[in-house]
Design an enzyme around this catalytic site. Structure first.
Site, short mmCIF file in Angstrom:
data_model
loop_
_atom_site.label_atom_id
_atom_site.label_comp_id
_atom_site.label_asym_id
_atom_site.label_seq_id
_atom_site.Cartn_x
_atom_site.Cartn_y
_atom_site.Cartn_z
CG ASP A 43 -2.02 0.99 1.08
OD1 ASP A 43 -1.91 1.95 0.41
OD2 ASP A 43 -3.00 0.48 1.61
CB THR A 79 -6.46 2.41 0.25
OG1 THR A 79 -5.40 3.04 0.72
CG2 THR A 79 -6.21 0.81 0.37
CG ASP A 196 -1.05 4.18 2.90
OD1 ASP A 196 -1.04 4.84 2.28
OD2 ASP A 196 -2.07 4.11 3.89
CG ASP A 244 -3.02 1.41 -2.61
OD1 ASP A 244 -1.75 1.57 -2.78
OD2 ASP A 244 -3.82 1.47 -1.55
ZN LIG Z 1 -3.45 2.48 0.00
#
Ligand SMILES: [Zn+2]
Ligand SMILES: *[C@@H]1O[C@H](CO)[C@@H](O)[C@H](O)[C@H]1NC(C)=O
Ligand SMILES: *[C@@H]1O[C@H](CO)[C@@H](O)[C@H](O)[C@H]1NC(C)=O
Ligand SMILES: *[C@@H]1O[C@H](CO)[C@@H](O)[C@H](O)[C@H]1NC(C)=O
Ligand SMILES: *[C@@H]1O[C@H](CO)[C@@H](O)[C@H](O)[C@H]1NC(C)=O
Ligand SMILES: *[C@@H]1O[C@H](CO)[C@@H](O)[C@H](O)[C@H]1NC(C)=O
Ligand SMILES: *[C@@H]1O[C@H](CO)[C@@H](O)[C@H](O)[C@H]1NC(C)=O
Ligand SMILES: *[C@@H]1O[C@H](CO)[C@@H](O)[C@H](O)[C@H]1NC(C)=O
Ligand SMILES: *[C@@H]1O[C@H](CO)[C@@H](O)[C@H](O)[C@H]1NC(C)=O
Ligand SMILES: *[C@@H]1O[C@H](CO)[C@@H](O)[C@H](O)[C@H]1NC(C)=O
Length: 462
Positions: A43, A79, A196, A244
């Site tokens: 992420d 996300t 992330d 993402d």
């Molecule tokens: Zn994300």
């Protein structure tokens, strides 16, 4: 004789050209011997981290495979919308997961990433794992958004309930266990929360913290290669590592305070930053007017006026007024900056883009591409696992060059040239022979051709 020989050559040539130029979009052998696909998302892995930090394991992974430096992802660059686009090939307005927080004005339901398990939100699309199961194969997943939801009446047998505390090693270990013990597993998806989490907390410009967490992420990629090697899957299955969205640096100096512009009781905010979804509660034209002159670093759209390129208009879950902060700006009602890094901004900003790397028997080795659209990944993955793609916004043609079995670029050009030259040479040779050795008695089946030829006295070559 010569005429039939010529025709044969021509047919052979055109057949060859045809097969080279079209390929086979589904590529399914009967029985589907396609190897399994493992899709991994880290992420918030911003594309340009690749240039700024060192990734010895990731480099090892793609040196023997494919690297796509940048993916153009979908708006909102959040996300859930992007993870669902990766597995459906649809823009957010078409798959229905439009943001991290949503409100559906018809059913009056609320969605948040903490309360995401109602299939209602997901059923506007069919993720690839459902198609895989509908084709008679199995899918496995570790925390990929949506994989623990009963979508289109499918509950995965091989799945994790979402729990951020489960380690990367356990997620991957269980996936490889399922893939090795059940040969009908064709597709597996693995999700990991970093970089992330650190990007939000410290901001992407905090090189100390980012180099720490990216080293950890690269370590996970090293573990992944080892684990696949140990379980006999390395080199046998196809593996895609992607993300993402990216991450932008935010600042206390770049705040847009809604309370400075508009009476709090006059609207409801469904989602706040960096893209705010607003429902006016009273005097909607005043609400719009006040917001539209609120701040020069915030774009304000009525739902119908959202730019087409964002593909963020045609869904009831998009609210009447949309506020989009400029890169690095944060929308708040009042008060302080909530986090040092954020994403969700316009999908044209490079800071919002992730990357993609791939390795396995289907992929070219040492192949580089500058970019493609994240929605193009879905038709590629359907091709890889051999399931028919559902209607989508991606294009297999954009991405097929990453595959070793597709004729592409210079090679395709060279093949095309050779075939072209061959056709011309054959044509001339055949025609030449045809005229030199004309022998009416030996070509009875082509009497009509012969007759037509005979009608012109000095035919063709002059
Ligand atoms: Zn994300
Ligand atoms: C592609 O492969 C499938 C499965 O082998 C076959 O049924 C189909 O006819 C092929 N399509 C083309 C265009 O060759
Ligand atoms: C949805 O959220 C709004 C605002 O927080 C709340 O007023 C409403 O009751 C919620 N609806 C449901 C069905 O939970
Ligand atoms: C979660 O969402 C569902 C509807 O989508 C709603 O019925 C339920 O009350 C929500 N739960 C919480 C804890 O908000
Ligand atoms: C959902 O799946 C179950 C079992 O897989 C099946 O019995 C049921 O009929 C399905 N429901 C619908 C609406 O398709
Ligand atoms: C992973 O597999 C182990 C061993 O089968 C099991 O004990 C564990 O519960 C699994 N983890 C999850 C989160 O399902
Ligand atoms: C990075 O984050 C750490 C931990 O919060 C902090 O101590 C350090 O000052 C930050 N560095 C920069 C350059 O912001
Ligand atoms: C896989 O394991 C073998 C034997 O231990 C080793 O030589 C090889 O380098 C490993 N490959 C990868 C990609 O880790
Ligand atoms: C709109 O802005 C004006 C001028 O600042 C203010 O007086 C008015 O209360 C605002 N209206 C709403 C609905 O917020
Ligand atoms: C995206 O694909 C869906 C499904 O085919 C389609 O309904 C939609 O119009 C497409 N969007 C665009 C912008 O082409």
């Amino acid at each position: 004789m010569q005429v039939s020989g010529y025709l044969c050559a021509l047919i052979a040539c055109s057949g060859l050209t045809l097969s080279v130029s079209t390929g086979n979009q589904t590529g399914l052998e009967s029985g589907n011997t396609a190897p399994p696909l493992l899709l991994v998302s880290f992420d918030g892995f911003r594309a340009d981290y690749l240039n700024k930090y060192s990734f010895p394991n990731l480099e090892k992974f793609f040196s023997d495979g494919v690297l796509v430096r940048e993916l153009t992802n979908v708006f909102t660059t959040k996300t859930f919308p992007n993870h669902y686009s990766l597995v459906t090939g649809l823009y957010a307005e078409s798959h229905g997961i439009l943001a991290s927080v949503m409100y559906d004005p018809v059913s009056k339901k609320n969605f948040s990433i903490q309360n995401d398990s109602d299939p209602f939100w997901w059923n506007e699309a069919t993720p690839i794992w459902v198609s895989v199961e509908e084709s008679g194969y199995k899918a496995a997943a570790a925390m990929w958004p949506g994989t623990d939801v009963n979508i289109q009446n499918h509950t995965l047998k091989y799945k994790f309930e979402y729990n951020p505390k489960v380690t990367f090693q356990e997620r991957l270990g269980n996936l490889t266990q399922w893939m090795t013990t059940d040969k009908s597993v064709k597709f597996a998806a693995l999700y990991w929360e970093e970089p992330d989490r650190s990007g939000h907390m410290y901001g992407p410009e905090n090189t100390t913290e980012m180099s720490r967490v990216l080293k950890e992420v690269d370590g996970h990629i090293g573990f992944l290669m080892e684990q696949l090697n140990k379980t006999g899957l390395w080199g046998k299955i196809n593996v895609i590592i992607t993300s993402d969205h990216g991450m932008a640096q935010c600042s206390q100096e770049r705040l847009i305070k809604l309370d400075d512009c508009i009476t709090p009781s006059s609207y409801r905010v469904v989602d706040l930053t960096p893209v705010a979804a607003i429902i006016p509660l009273e005097g909607s034209s005043t609400v719009y007017k006040n917001l539209s002159i609120c701040h020069s670093n915030m774009k304000v759209y009525l739902k119908d006026d959202v730019p087409d390129r964002l593909h963020y208009k045609n869904n009831v879950r998009i609210q009447p007024i949309l506020l989009v902060a400029d890169e690095g700006w944060t929308i708040v009602k009042n008060g302080r900056l909530p986090r040092l890094g954020d994403h969700g901004y316009d999908s044209t900003f490079p800071s919002m883009h992730p990357f993609l790397a791939a390795h396995g028997p289907a992929f070219r080795k040492g192949y580089r591409m500058s970019s493609f659209n994240s929605v193009d990944l879905y038709p590629l993955m359907c091709h890889l696992v051999g399931v028919p793609p559902k209607p989508n916004n991606g294009s297999f043609a954009h991405v097929r060059c990453v595959l070793v079995n597709e004729q592409c670029g210079e090679l395709a050009l060279a093949v095309g040239l050779v075939i072209g030259v061959l056709i011309i040479l054959t044509t001339f040779t055949c025609l030449f022979k045809l005229m030199k050795n004309r022998d009416p008695s030996s070509s009875r089946p082509f009497a009509r051709l012969e007759l037509e030829d005979d009608a012109d006295d000095e035919p063709l070559l002059e």
